[in-house]
Design a protein around this motif. Structure first.
Motif, PDB file in Angstrom:
ATOM      1  N   LYS A 187       0.823  -1.203   0.000  1.00 16.29           N
ATOM      2  CA  LYS A 187       0.000   0.000   0.000  1.00 16.29           C
ATOM      3  C   LYS A 187       0.864   1.263   0.000  1.00 16.29           C
ATOM      4  N   GLU A 188       2.015   1.169   0.656  1.00 11.97           N
ATOM      5  CA  GLU A 188       2.882   2.345   0.781  1.00 11.97           C
ATOM      6  C   GLU A 188       4.123   2.288  -0.090  1.00 11.97           C
ATOM      7  N   ALA A 189       4.566   1.080  -0.471  1.00 13.06           N
ATOM      8  CA  ALA A 189       5.916   0.952  -1.024  1.00 13.06           C
ATOM      9  C   ALA A 189       5.931   0.262  -2.380  1.00 13.06           C
ATOM     10  N   LEU A 190       6.825   0.740  -3.233  1.00 13.91           N
ATOM     11  CA  LEU A 190       7.088   0.110  -4.526  1.00 13.91           C
ATOM     12  C   LEU A 190       8.153  -0.959  -4.320  1.00 13.91           C
ATOM     13  N   ILE A 191       7.902  -2.174  -4.800  1.00  9.88           N
ATOM     14  CA  ILE A 191       8.790  -3.307  -4.515  1.00  9.88           C
ATOM     15  C   ILE A 191       9.402  -3.914  -5.775  1.00  9.88           C
ATOM     16  N   MET A 192       8.655  -4.035  -6.852  1.00  6.02           N
ATOM     17  CA  MET A 192       9.144  -4.784  -8.007  1.00  6.02           C
ATOM     18  C   MET A 192       8.562  -4.223  -9.296  1.00  6.02           C
ATOM     19  N   ILE A 193       9.404  -4.137 -10.325  1.00  7.47           N
ATOM     20  CA  ILE A 193       8.912  -3.843 -11.675  1.00  7.47           C
ATOM     21  C   ILE A 193       9.633  -4.764 -12.649  1.00  7.47           C
ATOM     22  N   GLU A 194       8.947  -5.145 -13.690  1.00  6.28           N
ATOM     23  CA  GLU A 194       9.574  -5.936 -14.751  1.00  6.28           C
ATOM     24  C   GLU A 194       8.810  -5.687 -16.037  1.00  6.28           C
TER      25      GLU A 194
END
Length: 704
Positions: A187-194
């Motif tokens: 909800k608060e944090a960006l963790i992964m992109i691909e």
């Protein structure tokens, strides 16, 4: 259980579609299970954790994620001999890795238990691609369980087409992409992109991620509401193995020595050996019996000390374990045409990471058939990571998930610079001969050089870089070109590949559950641009442009289109004609029918023989165009006109009345056998199909 007793939540998407999450109906003996539905696509996710705490700390989270696509989900029967689902497909492995990477940071660090998450595609109707729903399903299963988990999290698949963002697209929308991303976040944090892009700017990527994260917030809130409806959610299990006294003792024995070794050992093998000796000294402070009990946990505590030392050196002294500062890139060396017998080859070395990448050119018959489907890839990359590349001994048990994932990232980075008119199937193989971080990016750099060495006219060269991050107590340091150890102890691994014009692929993993801000990501992307442009310029010192032609020993290919109705004529009865052409020209010919067109592919070693085969096929399939003007050769003369050859084997009657504007008594007064003339196609008689041609219409009146 009655269906009315199902506990569910719904999520509304901005375009009016809905996602439904249901629990307490299927797989009730698991610790947590949910069904996620969107349209007619349904995914079941289950999670089970061992009931006992593992006493021997393995040093990492024992999490296993498996994603499976059932054949019955699309109304199909497996096409294999045993008629049941077999080995895991590449696609399933790639989705598994995406889910694993976004979940892993959210488990407590001291969770010492085996956890297995199984995700199954039960129904699929092409209306929504399931990739982005798998992470939502897995997190929901954890949310409704009593397993410690600091989520929920979620993932969304997002594409941009025609400047418009589409969440959870279908396959047709994905094929139109300018940006194709999967984003994972809490909800608060960006963790992964691909994902992959068509030379897109950093600003455009950030806007897609921001759009996706707003959608993820709704999906996380739905999981929280669902979990609060279940009693077991309120009480989580406790797994922990602690030995504060052992931790303090190991710290006292090893910290200063580890700090010194980390600061003054710039060679990977040398540093590993020093770490090994330091840890072995710990053993001398214990009895044999006590060491047997404590060794596993001691390993864990020493790994934490190494992590702390390396991070402290970077944060306080801007000093990395190979002697570089945060913004330095390791020395780069490149070679091309290294292997004389292959169609294209290159070596790219950056510090202690080295890739030898080869390019092999083939015909359409060499295309990669994806997981036994009808879809074929004409460009694909195989990435090999042997144990000797890291100085290890390891049993090889087939292709690892890492090898599939890294190869896929490199393939996505390079595929859009292959020209659309390329006639070849291109197989690229990356052999990682040495590895100390960023081997997938080395594959991209070596791959670019190998393609240019092979004479493939790529649109623009591509380079790649891995960017790291260490953040603590409000202080942050972004690291260029990270080492393997920095990837392990760091808080971010951001891989960015692209041309000088824009990004073609990226992958990011955040190792901390608090994630990173958009401000840090923007800064990291900017530094990634600076780094990859530097690397690109170094690469181009070795080979700046694709070679003007392919290697002499590489196969030559010509592709031509013929009307569908001529396919049978080219093949001949029982394949007689096509076999005859192949034998005469020493070529291999294949024909594929697409709609009203037959695509003929001619492959051979000698261009002159390929040209001869092309002429033979053109002669068989030649259809003059109305009002078309053609060079013609007079082959024979009759009283009523002359027969002229427009292409070898195709003769047409030029009536005596169409030779000149003036009346002729004899054809020989104007033409003789062997003359080269021009004629124009005037029309085709619908009743008998005869073609009318004229010479005189191309002449001014009064001229012979």
């Amino acid at each position: 259980m009655k269906k009315s007793s199902i506990i569910s939540e719904k999520i509304s998407i901005t375009d009016g579609r809905r996602i439904h999450i249901e629990t307490v109906f299927l797989a009730k003996q698991s610790d947590g299970s949910v069904v996620v539905k969107m349209g007619n696509t349904m995914i079941l996710a289950t999670v089970v954790a061992s009931k006992e705490t593992i006493k021997k700390n393995p040093g990492f989270l024992l999490l296993t994620v498996d994603y499976k696509e059932k054949y019955y989900a699309t109304g199909k029967i497996p096409g294999v001999f045993f008629k049941r689902e077999g080995r895991t497909t590449y696609r399933e492995i790639l989705i598994t890795r995406i889910v694993d990477r976004v979940l892993r940071p959210f488990f407590p660090k001291k969770l010492h238990a085996e956890i297995q998450i199984m995700i199954s595609l039960l129904s699929y109707d092409n209306s929504v691609f399931p990739d982005g729903l798998a992470g939502l399903a897995a997190s929901s299963a954890l949310a409704v369980s009593d397993i410690p988990f600091n989520g929920p999290i979620s993932e969304v698949s997002i594409v941009r087409w025609n400047k418009k963002f589409i969440i959870h697209p279908n396959i047709e929308e994905i094929l139109k992409y300018e940006i194709d991303l999967i984003v994972g976040a809490s909800k608060e944090a960006l963790i992964m992109i691909e994902g992959e892009m068509k030379e897109i700017s950093e600003k455009e990527i950030l806007s897609a991620i921001a759009f996706a994260q707003e959608v993820i917030k709704d999906q996380v809130n739905a999981q929280i509401r669902l979990a609060y409806k279940l009693e077991k959610f309120r009480t989580k299990r406790f797994y922990e193995v602690q030995d504060k006294e052992l931790d303090e003792k190991i710290h006292k024995i090893t910290y200063d020595k580890t700090y010194k070794a980390s600061k003054y050992s710039y060679d990977k093998k040398q540093l590993i050996e020093k770490y090994r000796k330091i840890f072995n000294e710990v053993k001398l402070h214990f009895t044999e019996k006590m060491w047997k009990e404590k060794e596993s946990l001691a390993h864990y505590y020493y790994e934490e000390i190494k992590r702390k030392v390396i991070r402290t050196l970077v944060l306080s002294e801007n000093h990395r374990i190979d002697g570089r500062s945060s913004k330095e890139i390791r020395p780069i060396q490149c070679w091309v045409d290294y292997l004389p017998s292959v169609h294209g080859s290159a070596i790219f070395s950056r510090g202690e990471t080295q890739s030898l990448t080869t390019v092999t050119l083939g015909s359409s018959g060499d295309a990669n058939r994806i997981d036994n489907a009808l879809e074929k890839e004409k460009f694909y990359i195989h990435y090999n990571f042997p144990p000797f590349s890291t100085g290890d001994v390891r049993t090889i048990r087939g292709i690892s998930r890492r090898e599939i994932g890294h190869g896929n990232l490199a393939q996505r980075a390079l595929k859009n610079v292959i020209p659309s008119g390329n006639p070849y199937t291109i197989r690229m193989v990356s052999e990682i001969f040495e590895s100390n971080g960023s081997s997938s990016m080395a594959t991209i750099c070596a791959g670019t050089l190998a393609l240019m060495d092979a004479g493939i006219p790529i649109k623009l060269p591509v380079s790649g870089i891995s960017i790291g991050l260490i953040i603590e107590h409000g202080k942050e340091v972004i690291l260029y070109d990270i080492l393997g150890e920095e990837d392990h102890i760091g808080d971010m691994d951001l891989k960015v590949a692209g041309t000088a014009k824009g990004i073609t692929a990226c992958q990011m993993d955040i190792k901390i559950e608090e994630g990173i801000s958009f401000k840090i990501l923007e800064k990291a992307l900017k530094q990634a641009y600076e780094g990859r442009i530097y690397i690109l310029n170094e690469m181009l010192k070795t080979l700046s442009l694709p070679r003007k032609s392919i290697k002499p020993h590489a196969p030559k290919i010509s592709v031509l289109e013929i009307p569908k109705e001529f396919i049978g004529s080219v093949i001949g009865t029982g394949g007689k004609i096509i076999q005859e052409i192949q034998d005469e020209t020493n070529t291999v010919i294949s024909i594929e029918e697409k709609g009203k067109i037959g695509f003929v592919e001619i492959v051979g070693k000698h261009q002159d023989k390929i040209s001869k085969a092309v002429q033979r096929i053109k002669a068989i399939s030649f259809v003059p165009k109305r009002k078309g003007i053609y060079d013609a050769k007079v082959k024979s003369i009759k009283k009523f006109g002359a027969f002229v050859e427009i292409i070898p084997g195709k003769e047409y009657l030029l009536n005596i009345s169409e030779i000149n504007w003036e009346r002729l008594d004899k054809v020989e007064d104007v033409l003789k056998i062997g003359d080269q003339i021009q004629v124009k196609l005037m029309g085709i008689d619908d009743s008998n199909g005869k073609i009318r041609i004229s010479r005189k219409v191309l002449l001014p009146k009064g001229r012979k």
